[in-house]
Design a protein around this motif. Sequence first.
Motif, short mmCIF file in Angstrom:
data_model
loop_
_atom_site.label_atom_id
_atom_site.label_comp_id
_atom_site.label_asym_id
_atom_site.label_seq_id
_atom_site.Cartn_x
_atom_site.Cartn_y
_atom_site.Cartn_z
N ILE A 137 21.22 -46.37 -24.32
CA ILE A 137 20.58 -45.51 -25.32
C ILE A 137 21.47 -44.31 -25.56
CG2 ILE A 137 18.53 -44.21 -25.94
CD1 ILE A 137 18.00 -47.20 -25.65
N SER B 68 15.93 -58.33 -31.13
CA SER B 68 16.95 -57.33 -30.84
C SER B 68 16.30 -56.07 -30.28
CB SER B 68 17.74 -56.97 -32.10
OG SER B 68 16.93 -56.22 -32.99
N MET B 69 17.08 -55.29 -29.56
CA MET B 69 16.58 -54.02 -29.06
C MET B 69 16.32 -53.06 -30.20
SD MET B 69 18.19 -51.48 -26.14
CE MET B 69 19.45 -50.79 -27.23
N ASP B 70 17.14 -53.14 -31.26
CA ASP B 70 16.96 -52.23 -32.39
C ASP B 70 15.58 -52.33 -32.99
OD1 ASP B 70 19.53 -51.42 -31.98
OD2 ASP B 70 20.35 -52.24 -33.84
N LEU C 29 13.34 -50.16 -30.98
CA LEU C 29 13.62 -48.73 -31.18
C LEU C 29 13.07 -48.24 -32.52
CD1 LEU C 29 17.30 -48.55 -29.87
CD2 LEU C 29 15.17 -48.19 -28.61
N LYS C 30 13.11 -49.06 -33.55
CA LYS C 30 12.63 -48.67 -34.87
C LYS C 30 11.11 -48.64 -34.95
CE LYS C 30 16.60 -50.58 -37.42
NZ LYS C 30 17.04 -51.68 -38.31
N GLN D 159 21.28 -45.13 -31.06
CA GLN D 159 19.93 -45.64 -30.76
C GLN D 159 18.87 -44.58 -31.05
OE1 GLN D 159 22.66 -46.19 -28.63
NE2 GLN D 159 22.80 -48.20 -29.65
N LEU E 57 17.76 -44.40 -34.64
CA LEU E 57 16.86 -45.44 -35.13
C LEU E 57 15.39 -45.10 -34.87
CD1 LEU E 57 18.74 -48.64 -33.85
CD2 LEU E 57 18.71 -47.75 -36.19
N MET E 58 15.12 -44.20 -33.98
CA MET E 58 13.75 -43.95 -33.53
C MET E 58 12.96 -43.08 -34.50
SD MET E 58 14.48 -43.16 -29.49
CE MET E 58 15.57 -44.23 -28.52
N ILE F 253 11.85 -51.97 -22.90
CA ILE F 253 13.20 -52.52 -22.80
C ILE F 253 13.34 -53.02 -21.37
CG2 ILE F 253 15.65 -52.09 -23.15
CD1 ILE F 253 13.93 -51.62 -25.63
#
Length: 307
Positions: A217, A192-194, A197-198, A221, A224-225, A150
């Motif tokens: 975070i 996207s940041m998501d 994270l996924k 967030q 999603l990890m 990120i």
Amino acid sequence: MSKVVVTPRSFAAHSDEPMQILLRNGCEVSLNPYGRIMTKSELVSMIGDADAIIVGVDPLDREVLERAERLRVISKYGVGTDNIDLRYAEERGIAVTVTPGSNTDAVADFTIALMLASARKLNEIDKACRQRNWSKRTTVDMHKQTLGLIGLGQIGKAVARRAAGFDMRILSFDRFRDEAYAAQHGIVYTESMDEVLKEADFISLHLPLTDDTRHLIGRAQFALMKETAVVVNTARGGLIDEEALFEALHTGRIWGAGIDVFEEEPPRNTSLLELDNLVIGSHCAASTVSAIDNMGILASQNLIRYL
């Protein structure tokens, strides 16, 4: 003669060149006498008649700067400026400089160290061995896993280069894209940041702390990890909601974390200190002999240039 206040405790600790640059240019130097980060009141008492300051993470907000009537330059010992009221400095015509690149390699090395220590549970293994418990612990791999960055600035790029040695797949989310660098090093930008994270097994933060990135975070967030995810922050305290971090680690929502920076140091939430799946640093990622020398020399050169 110009009066210069120097707050970083490691300034000129290994080489006298940073100090000599100031002295050769006729500066009267006052060093931090406290052996720790200075408080606002302590700064006020020292910079009232200062022409310049070399500052680490000590608080230079408006309340402090208003009392420094002669101040002409703030030379940051590092690159993060969230402890400085930049808007007020600009209003006053006070120059603010940073030392880009001076600690990039040191921070990138430490970032990788935190990833490995968290993934392989080095804290837990070391603690058990000291108690003569030689039982094996199953851990998770870094090799050929997915790294999510990120922020892909100088330090993010340096981490990516090191991660290539682990044959990692590298994803990145950044508002400002360096497409040429990404293509050259096999880094895939996400929309996207998501997405990062996924998909990522290791998530590393390399952003400044701003109003937009504070608590970037949090609970949503972490949800999603992956359960085997490792989160590392060597950038700035405040990027992660520390209450949410504690919950994610305490409940096993994620595998582990390596955190070198906190909103308050030591952290306000002392429960964090009791977690075996958290590797903690004392804001020391940039604290190597070479990085300290580089930051000191460049900070002094910047200050003299502006004076």
